[in-house]
Design an enzyme around this catalytic site. Structure first.
Site, mmCIF file in Angstrom:
data_model
loop_
_atom_site.group_PDB
_atom_site.id
_atom_site.type_symbol
_atom_site.label_atom_id
_atom_site.label_comp_id
_atom_site.label_asym_id
_atom_site.label_seq_id
_atom_site.Cartn_x
_atom_site.Cartn_y
_atom_site.Cartn_z
ATOM 1 N N ARG A 80 0.804 -1.217 0.000
ATOM 2 C CA ARG A 80 0.000 0.000 0.000
ATOM 3 C C ARG A 80 0.841 1.272 0.000
ATOM 4 O O ARG A 80 1.917 1.326 0.600
ATOM 5 C CB ARG A 80 -0.936 -0.008 1.208
ATOM 6 C CG ARG A 80 -1.990 -1.106 1.121
ATOM 7 C CD ARG A 80 -2.781 -1.250 2.414
ATOM 8 N NE ARG A 80 -3.887 -2.190 2.227
ATOM 9 C CZ ARG A 80 -3.771 -3.524 2.352
ATOM 10 N NH1 ARG A 80 -2.597 -4.067 2.658
ATOM 11 N NH2 ARG A 80 -4.811 -4.303 2.175
ATOM 12 N N HIS A 105 -0.929 -2.490 -4.485
ATOM 13 C CA HIS A 105 -0.317 -3.322 -5.538
ATOM 14 C C HIS A 105 -0.281 -2.627 -6.902
ATOM 15 O O HIS A 105 -0.532 -3.254 -7.944
ATOM 16 C CB HIS A 105 -1.050 -4.665 -5.651
ATOM 17 C CG HIS A 105 -0.947 -5.521 -4.419
ATOM 18 N ND1 HIS A 105 0.139 -5.510 -3.576
ATOM 19 C CD2 HIS A 105 -1.811 -6.449 -3.902
ATOM 20 C CE1 HIS A 105 -0.057 -6.385 -2.592
ATOM 21 N NE2 HIS A 105 -1.223 -6.956 -2.768
ATOM 22 N N HIS A 176 2.928 -13.032 -4.625
ATOM 23 C CA HIS A 176 1.724 -13.075 -3.781
ATOM 24 C C HIS A 176 1.137 -14.490 -3.701
ATOM 25 O O HIS A 176 -0.079 -14.657 -3.624
ATOM 26 C CB HIS A 176 0.694 -12.091 -4.332
ATOM 27 C CG HIS A 176 -0.225 -11.521 -3.303
ATOM 28 N ND1 HIS A 176 -1.126 -12.290 -2.596
ATOM 29 C CD2 HIS A 176 -0.383 -10.251 -2.856
ATOM 30 C CE1 HIS A 176 -1.822 -11.526 -1.778
ATOM 31 N NE2 HIS A 176 -1.373 -10.268 -1.909
ATOM 32 N N GLU A 312 4.947 -12.379 1.867
ATOM 33 C CA GLU A 312 5.318 -11.477 0.776
ATOM 34 C C GLU A 312 6.542 -10.656 1.198
ATOM 35 O O GLU A 312 6.414 -9.708 1.973
ATOM 36 C CB GLU A 312 4.150 -10.556 0.439
ATOM 37 C CG GLU A 312 2.857 -11.280 0.086
ATOM 38 C CD GLU A 312 1.658 -10.363 0.244
ATOM 39 O OE1 GLU A 312 1.618 -9.324 -0.459
ATOM 40 O OE2 GLU A 312 0.765 -10.660 1.056
#
Length: 348
Positions: A80, A105, A176, A312
């Site tokens: 973000r 993303h 992801h 991630e």
């Protein structure tokens, strides 16, 4: 060994290929040049039975939507950005507001997970390549980007990222993939046992934007420095957990110094599968799949919330707006390079 097959066609009729990477120990990884996505990862259990341990789809078409980013290469910036904007070299860069007032993303339709990459096969893997123009999605710089998947004889899936830009810009890529070591479609991962070599995390405000603080995990549900079940504290009465519906935060990896180091161990006691994760990056977003929507997955599986976990690897979320965080600004004087490794074995 690499094998190539047609996986499907885009809406415009372009053929997309799946590249199967195989080793001599029964592991197989399937990656496609649409989105540089990891579609399959077959791993033996304690009895030698092989199952696919990542969430995804059997055909190409669902990846055109892929709201959960299953298996995706996310770029140029993962996670973000608060206010969907940042400034670099005095230039205000505005991004797509696709997560409330924030950016998530990079872009849900134009991001690297929706691009067609060129592919070149290697002896034990495949390298995907794309070019991204200055101003694309709001990010400065003409960029060249490479993502290489390698499957080793030591049951390691290695993901190497490289990028060059002719202007300073934000580059903070990740993968992801959602893992379920019991096998994709096996239900909740809350009984998986997790260790995170991370004594601190970055708390967030509403919208999952970090405050800029780095706080100790000691005495909180975020403490995975000793192995514990993911579900042990996931629904605890805790403001941070309530903001994100469970774990979806950035952990600060202990001793991160740009060298490859182990940061996580995941164990699934029933199958006996174990995954050890390594990175040279400073942070990892541990996401427990709280927001996975009910949907059909591979081989008739039914997916739902907490049906897979993500680790991630990354620079911290909102890092371009947080000068106190490690910098993810790359350009003519600083090439972007990173490595993440997922190594599979059996629980001790």
């Amino acid at each position: 060994m690499v094998k190539k097959e047609i996986f499907g066609k885009t809406k415009s009729g372009q053929e997309i290929y799946r590249y199967w990477l195989e080793n001599e120990k029964g592991m197989r990884a399937g990656v496609i040049n649409y989105g540089a996505i990891l579609v399959n990862l077959f791993v033996p259990d304690k009895e030698g039975k092989v199952k696919d341990v990542v969430l995804g789809y059997d055909t190409l078409e669902p990846y055109f939507e892929n709201g959960g980013f299953f298996g995706a290469t996310v770029g140029p910036n993962a996670n973000r950005v608060g206010g969907a904007a940042f400034t670099v070299d005095g230039q205000l860069c505005r991004l797509d507001k696709n997560d409330g007032e924030n950016n998530l993303h990079s872009h849900k339709e134009l991001g690297y997970h929706k691009r067609i990459w060129s592919a070149s096969e290697k002896e034990d893997g495949v390298t995907f390549f794309l070019e991204d123009e200055d101003g694309s999605m709001g990010f400065p710089g003409n960029k060249k980007v490479w993502v290489t998947y390698i499957l080793t004889q030591e049951n390691e899936l290695k993901i190497k990222y490289e990028a060059e830009s002719d202007k300073n810009t934000v580059i903070n890529m990740t993968n992801h993939t959602y893992f379920n070591l019991a096998g994709q479609g096996s239900g909740s991962v809350c009984d998986h046992i997790l260790t995170l070599k991370a004594g601190a995390y970055t708390p967030v405000v509403s919208g999952a934007i970090p405050t800029g603080e780095v706080k100790s995990v000691a005495g909180t549900p975020f403490d995975f420095t000793e192995a514990k079940k993911i579900g042990a504290d996931i629904d605890a009465d805790n403001k941070q957990l309530s903001l994100t519906g469970g774990y979806d935060h950035n952990w600060v990896i202990d001793g991160a110094d740009g060298t490859l180091r182990e940061f996580a161990v995941v164990e699934e006691p029933v199958s006996g599968r174990e995954m050890r994760a390594y990175t040279d990056l400073p942070g990892v977003q541990f996401y427990a799949g709280n927001g996975v929507e009910k949907q059909a997955g591979k081989e008739g599986a039914e997916y739902g919330p907490r049906g897979g976990l993500c680790l991630e690897t990354q620079y911290f979320p909102d890092t371009p707006n947080k000068p106190e965080f490690p910098s993810a600004i790359f350009g003519p004087e600083r090439k972007y390079e990173s490595m993440t490794v997922y190594r599979f074995g059996l629980c001790k």
